[in-house]
Each structure stands twice: as C-alpha cells, then as structure tokens.
Write an enzyme that holds these catalytic residues in place. Sequence first.
Site, mmCIF file in Angstrom:
data_model
loop_
_atom_site.group_PDB
_atom_site.id
_atom_site.type_symbol
_atom_site.label_atom_id
_atom_site.label_comp_id
_atom_site.label_asym_id
_atom_site.label_seq_id
_atom_site.Cartn_x
_atom_site.Cartn_y
_atom_site.Cartn_z
ATOM 1 N N TYR A 219 0.815 -1.214 0.000
ATOM 2 C CA TYR A 219 0.000 0.000 0.000
ATOM 3 C C TYR A 219 0.857 1.277 0.000
ATOM 4 O O TYR A 219 0.399 2.327 0.455
ATOM 5 C CB TYR A 219 -0.941 -0.006 1.208
ATOM 6 C CG TYR A 219 -2.220 -0.804 0.990
ATOM 7 C CD1 TYR A 219 -3.159 -0.422 0.022
ATOM 8 C CD2 TYR A 219 -2.512 -1.926 1.754
ATOM 9 C CE1 TYR A 219 -4.326 -1.146 -0.183
ATOM 10 C CE2 TYR A 219 -3.690 -2.657 1.558
ATOM 11 C CZ TYR A 219 -4.592 -2.257 0.590
ATOM 12 O OH TYR A 219 -5.756 -2.958 0.388
ATOM 13 N N ASN B 115 -13.137 -3.706 4.609
ATOM 14 C CA ASN B 115 -14.114 -3.803 3.521
ATOM 15 C C ASN B 115 -13.971 -5.061 2.661
ATOM 16 O O ASN B 115 -14.281 -5.050 1.479
ATOM 17 C CB ASN B 115 -14.101 -2.522 2.684
ATOM 18 C CG ASN B 115 -12.742 -2.213 2.093
ATOM 19 O OD1 ASN B 115 -11.806 -2.978 2.268
ATOM 20 N ND2 ASN B 115 -12.641 -1.108 1.379
HETATM 21 P P1 ATP Z 1 -8.621 -1.370 -2.500
HETATM 22 O O1 ATP Z 1 -7.388 -0.654 -3.019
HETATM 23 O O2 ATP Z 1 -8.389 -2.062 -1.156
HETATM 24 O O3 ATP Z 1 -9.216 -2.282 -3.522
HETATM 25 P P2 ATP Z 1 -10.218 0.908 -3.112
HETATM 26 O O4 ATP Z 1 -9.432 0.967 -4.365
HETATM 27 O O5 ATP Z 1 -11.719 0.799 -3.210
HETATM 28 O O6 ATP Z 1 -9.742 -0.314 -2.206
HETATM 29 P P3 ATP Z 1 -8.468 2.925 -2.013
HETATM 30 O O7 ATP Z 1 -8.794 4.369 -2.092
HETATM 31 O O8 ATP Z 1 -7.424 2.352 -2.907
HETATM 32 O O9 ATP Z 1 -9.855 2.125 -2.171
HETATM 33 O O10 ATP Z 1 -8.096 2.629 -0.489
HETATM 34 C C1 ATP Z 1 -7.392 1.449 -0.146
HETATM 35 C C2 ATP Z 1 -7.962 0.881 1.137
HETATM 36 O O11 ATP Z 1 -7.678 1.778 2.196
HETATM 37 C C3 ATP Z 1 -9.481 0.721 1.162
HETATM 38 O O12 ATP Z 1 -9.945 -0.461 0.576
HETATM 39 C C4 ATP Z 1 -9.743 0.720 2.646
HETATM 40 O O13 ATP Z 1 -9.458 -0.556 3.220
HETATM 41 C C5 ATP Z 1 -8.722 1.725 3.158
HETATM 42 N N1 ATP Z 1 -9.323 3.060 3.255
HETATM 43 C C6 ATP Z 1 -9.642 3.907 2.251
HETATM 44 N N2 ATP Z 1 -10.182 5.052 2.711
HETATM 45 C C7 ATP Z 1 -10.222 4.920 4.072
HETATM 46 C C8 ATP Z 1 -10.656 5.738 5.127
HETATM 47 N N3 ATP Z 1 -11.173 6.956 4.894
HETATM 48 N N4 ATP Z 1 -10.530 5.282 6.388
HETATM 49 C C9 ATP Z 1 -9.991 4.063 6.649
HETATM 50 N N5 ATP Z 1 -9.554 3.238 5.695
HETATM 51 C C10 ATP Z 1 -9.665 3.633 4.419
#
Ligand code: ATP
Length: 142
Positions: A54, A117
């Site tokens: 990440y 999630n």
């Molecule tokens: P992923 O990359 O996990 O598939 P995504 O692309 O839908 O999810 P991203 O914006 O890439 O969302 O964020 C990565 C991950 O960081 C999210 O899936 C979630 O687990 C976490 N995350 C994102 N926004 C928040 C927030 N506001 N508070 C806490 N955790 C968050």
Amino acid sequence: MAEQIGNLTFGIIKPDAVRNGRAGSIIQRITDSGFKLRGMKLIHMTLKEAEGFYAVHAERPFFGELTEFMSSAPCVVLALEKAGAVKAWRDLMGATDPAKADEGTIRKEFATSIGENAVHGSDSEENARIEIAYFFSQLELI
Ligand code: ATP
Ligand code: MG
C-alpha cells in the site's frame, strides 16, 4: 503459464472476511461471476509487506490503520482472469465504503466498514501486473 484468454487482475480477500469465515462464500461469488482462478493462496502479511503493497497510500491519514489491519490475520490473494478483468472485479466488489456499495456487490454483503471492507482489487491493468508479481511467483500461477 497456460494460455491466457481474458485479462488478469489481482484481488485480496482481506483479514476481516477470512477471520469471519467468509472466504469460501466470496470465492464462490467470484467463480459464479465467470472469473477463472489463475492463482490463489492463503498468506499472512508482515507489517512491512503490507506497507510495501500500500505504498501509494503512505501519506494518507489511514495508512497506519490500513497496514496494521492488513497484517493482523491471514488473507487470500488471488490472480483472476476474465475479459475486462480489472473493471469486472471492481464492479463485483462495489464501492470502497460499504454504505455506498450497490446491492449485489461483495462489499455490500460482506464489508463492515470503509477500512475493513472484505476485498481489494487492482485499479488498472498495469497495477494488476505489479500486484500479481508482488505476491506470486511464475510457478504459482496456472
Ligand atoms: P482497494 O485498493 O483495497 O481495492 P479501493 O481501491 O476501493 O480499495 P483505495 O482508495 O485504494 O480504495 O483505499 C485502499 C484501502 O484503504 C481501502 O480499501 C480501505 O481498506 C482503506 N481506506 C480507504 N479510505 C479509508 C478511510 N477513509 N478510512 C480508513 N480506511 C480507508
Ligand atoms: Mg485501491
């Protein structure tokens, strides 16, 4: 690797879903939606491995929470094949925040919060290649 018909994407069944015994149901949803499983394994990421995965989110306020969560318990990493796999998998996952996820999506059914999630999906074909290579060796992909 065997001949590739569709595109590849990368997915994770996150620690919340594995801990709650939902991994099997989620894999069933994935294969019922026409994805082929080209790679699948249960892993337990170290904090360092989660931070590497990440890294693009390193400056975000939720980075510490996210990487601790992702290294808190086992998860299932997946290499998924389907025509238009990146979009198809993100459509099946639903919105990041389960409160905003459409009916019928995995996050609507299985996610508990925006942080916990249930699933991850790559956001581009280039990132899918990078993320598959981060977790799988050539020998582990069929
Ligand atoms: P992923 O990359 O996990 O598939 P995504 O692309 O839908 O999810 P991203 O914006 O890439 O969302 O964020 C990565 C991950 O960081 C999210 O899936 C979630 O687990 C976490 N995350 C994102 N926004 C928040 C927030 N506001 N508070 C806490 N955790 C968050
Ligand atoms: Mg993302």
